[in-house]
Design an enzyme around this catalytic site. Sequence first.
Site, PDB file in Angstrom:
ATOM      1  N   PHE A  85       0.821  -1.213   0.000  1.00 47.61           N
ATOM      2  CA  PHE A  85       0.000   0.000   0.000  1.00 47.61           C
ATOM      3  C   PHE A  85       0.854   1.263   0.000  1.00 47.61           C
ATOM      4  O   PHE A  85       0.552   2.221  -0.680  1.00 47.61           O
ATOM      5  CB  PHE A  85      -0.892   0.040   1.251  1.00 47.61           C
ATOM      6  CG  PHE A  85      -2.162  -0.757   1.120  1.00 47.61           C
ATOM      7  CD1 PHE A  85      -2.595  -1.234  -0.096  1.00 47.61           C
ATOM      8  CD2 PHE A  85      -2.957  -1.006   2.252  1.00 47.61           C
ATOM      9  CE1 PHE A  85      -3.775  -1.957  -0.221  1.00 47.61           C
ATOM     10  CE2 PHE A  85      -4.130  -1.734   2.147  1.00 47.61           C
ATOM     11  CZ  PHE A  85      -4.535  -2.219   0.916  1.00 47.61           C
ATOM     12  N   HIS A 119      -6.639  -9.925   8.407  1.00 46.33           N
ATOM     13  CA  HIS A 119      -7.445  -9.081   7.521  1.00 46.33           C
ATOM     14  C   HIS A 119      -8.201  -9.921   6.493  1.00 46.33           C
ATOM     15  O   HIS A 119      -8.619  -9.406   5.458  1.00 46.33           O
ATOM     16  CB  HIS A 119      -6.560  -8.040   6.813  1.00 46.33           C
ATOM     17  CG  HIS A 119      -6.066  -6.971   7.735  1.00 46.33           C
ATOM     18  ND1 HIS A 119      -5.029  -6.130   7.437  1.00 46.33           N
ATOM     19  CD2 HIS A 119      -6.488  -6.593   8.969  1.00 46.33           C
ATOM     20  CE1 HIS A 119      -4.816  -5.290   8.446  1.00 46.33           C
ATOM     21  NE2 HIS A 119      -5.692  -5.570   9.392  1.00 46.33           N
ATOM     22  N   CYS A 179     -23.962 -14.537  -6.233  1.00 47.37           N
ATOM     23  CA  CYS A 179     -24.081 -15.867  -5.622  1.00 47.37           C
ATOM     24  C   CYS A 179     -24.778 -16.831  -6.591  1.00 47.37           C
ATOM     25  O   CYS A 179     -25.807 -16.486  -7.183  1.00 47.37           O
ATOM     26  CB  CYS A 179     -24.883 -15.739  -4.329  1.00 47.37           C
ATOM     27  SG  CYS A 179     -25.170 -17.306  -3.514  1.00 47.37           S
ATOM     28  N   SER A 182       4.610  -1.763   7.455  1.00 50.38           N
ATOM     29  CA  SER A 182       4.864  -0.402   7.953  1.00 50.38           C
ATOM     30  C   SER A 182       4.375  -0.267   9.399  1.00 50.38           C
ATOM     31  O   SER A 182       4.664   0.729  10.052  1.00 50.38           O
ATOM     32  CB  SER A 182       4.142   0.617   7.060  1.00 50.38           C
ATOM     33  OG  SER A 182       2.742   0.426   7.166  1.00 50.38           O
TER      34      SER A 182
HETATM   35  P1  NAD Z   1       2.176  -1.248   3.976  1.00 48.21           P
HETATM   36  O1  NAD Z   1       2.047  -1.006   2.498  1.00 48.21           O
HETATM   37  O2  NAD Z   1       1.668  -0.229   4.904  1.00 48.21           O
HETATM   38  O3  NAD Z   1       3.737  -1.448   4.316  1.00 48.21           O
HETATM   39  C1  NAD Z   1       4.539  -2.337   3.603  1.00 48.21           C
HETATM   40  C2  NAD Z   1       5.958  -2.179   4.116  1.00 48.21           C
HETATM   41  O4  NAD Z   1       6.748  -3.173   3.496  1.00 48.21           O
HETATM   42  C3  NAD Z   1       6.589  -0.832   3.780  1.00 48.21           C
HETATM   43  O5  NAD Z   1       7.081  -0.225   4.971  1.00 48.21           O
HETATM   44  C4  NAD Z   1       7.733  -1.174   2.805  1.00 48.21           C
HETATM   45  O6  NAD Z   1       8.886  -0.396   3.043  1.00 48.21           O
HETATM   46  C5  NAD Z   1       7.996  -2.615   3.123  1.00 48.21           C
HETATM   47  N1  NAD Z   1       8.468  -3.412   1.974  1.00 48.21           N
HETATM   48  C6  NAD Z   1       8.024  -3.398   0.697  1.00 48.21           C
HETATM   49  N2  NAD Z   1       8.660  -4.323  -0.028  1.00 48.21           N
HETATM   50  C7  NAD Z   1       9.541  -4.916   0.816  1.00 48.21           C
HETATM   51  C8  NAD Z   1      10.499  -5.954   0.649  1.00 48.21           C
HETATM   52  N3  NAD Z   1      10.687  -6.575  -0.518  1.00 48.21           N
HETATM   53  N4  NAD Z   1      11.238  -6.317   1.731  1.00 48.21           N
HETATM   54  C9  NAD Z   1      11.078  -5.702   2.940  1.00 48.21           C
HETATM   55  N5  NAD Z   1      10.187  -4.713   3.135  1.00 48.21           N
HETATM   56  C10 NAD Z   1       9.430  -4.333   2.090  1.00 48.21           C
HETATM   57  O7  NAD Z   1       1.543  -2.679   4.255  1.00 48.21           O
HETATM   58  P2  NAD Z   1       1.092  -3.356   5.627  1.00 48.21           P
HETATM   59  O8  NAD Z   1       1.920  -2.860   6.749  1.00 48.21           O
HETATM   60  O9  NAD Z   1       0.959  -4.805   5.358  1.00 48.21           O
HETATM   61  O10 NAD Z   1      -0.368  -2.843   5.973  1.00 48.21           O
HETATM   62  C11 NAD Z   1      -1.313  -2.429   5.131  1.00 48.21           C
HETATM   63  C12 NAD Z   1      -2.338  -3.407   4.544  1.00 48.21           C
HETATM   64  O11 NAD Z   1      -1.874  -3.865   3.316  1.00 48.21           O
HETATM   65  C13 NAD Z   1      -2.754  -4.646   5.223  1.00 48.21           C
HETATM   66  O12 NAD Z   1      -4.014  -4.460   5.724  1.00 48.21           O
HETATM   67  C14 NAD Z   1      -2.875  -5.697   4.088  1.00 48.21           C
HETATM   68  O13 NAD Z   1      -4.109  -6.344   4.136  1.00 48.21           O
HETATM   69  C15 NAD Z   1      -2.797  -4.879   2.874  1.00 48.21           C
HETATM   70  N6  NAD Z   1      -2.232  -5.393   1.629  1.00 48.21           N
HETATM   71  C16 NAD Z   1      -1.976  -6.721   1.457  1.00 48.21           C
HETATM   72  C17 NAD Z   1      -1.426  -7.152   0.272  1.00 48.21           C
HETATM   73  C18 NAD Z   1      -1.159  -8.632   0.098  1.00 48.21           C
HETATM   74  O14 NAD Z   1      -1.936  -9.447   0.597  1.00 48.21           O
HETATM   75  N7  NAD Z   1      -0.083  -9.004  -0.570  1.00 48.21           N
HETATM   76  C19 NAD Z   1      -1.104  -6.247  -0.740  1.00 48.21           C
HETATM   77  C20 NAD Z   1      -1.387  -4.876  -0.525  1.00 48.21           C
HETATM   78  C21 NAD Z   1      -1.951  -4.470   0.673  1.00 48.21           C
END
Ligand code: NAD
Length: 243
Positions: free
Chosen positions: A35, A119, A151, A192
Amino acid sequence: MDEPVKKAARILREAKYAIALTGAGISTESGIPDFRSPGTGLWEKEDPAGFTIDSFYHNPRAFYRRILPLLQLIEKAQPNHGHKALALLEGSGMLRAVITQNIDGLHQVAGSARVFEVHGSFKKGTCLSCHKKHNLALLATALERGEAPACSDCGGAVKPAVTLFGEELPPAFQLAEREALKCDCMLVVGSSLQVAPVGYLPRYSKNLLIINRGNTPYDDLARVVICQPAGEVLSLLVKELGL
Ligand code: NAD
């Protein structure tokens, strides 16, 4: 990176009950954007207001149009070295559980067994009228036709089993909170830690290890902070642990 990885390995070896808390950052190396990463995060292109429960009720079709690109990436994504390393750690008994904010199901595909999806998951959906459970295949077929999934039994709107802004967290959160209270070591990967209430869980752990490219509000409290790609760091960590 050698020294912090060695220190993290030492702490994990000594821990009696270590758990992981993961976020979208662990899956960016599988091709799913997070995100908040500058330049690539979803919030660069999309308004978070379009991902509230109200926006879903108001117009499911528009909601699905916004979410379609993410769904398509999730559908074809494969676990990366980071997911696999956590599964290895659990298999060795050094990690007891993974609490994940992710909705992509990749920890389970990688082989993690005790996964708390706080989530929810995009792999499933529920009919808002008759509560029938559906899987992602139904969602994908409808979306390819440009329709909001309906559905198959009653025609009601199918909501993905993810927690949208404004919704209560699923029961998995309470179980995850118990794990966090029980643990003596928490390995945070790719989050984050800005989303409440999950972002509060690290405060329960006395030995906090953080692997995250960007900064988090807990960096000053952590025993180890490694701001490098998770896949690379976790691969080194499992190697250091002889796995
Ligand atoms: P966030 O986007 O707030 O933070 C992601 C963090 O990961 C950032 O601080 C970034 O610097 C770090 N990051 C990115 N790539 C990285 C890597 N390769 N190695 C190490 N660090 C890396 O996401 P969050 O904290 O998970 O919270 C926000 C929401 O995002 C959650 O509610 C989640 O449901 C949702 N989300 C999930 C997905 C998924 O399921 N893959 C994708 C997008 C968002």
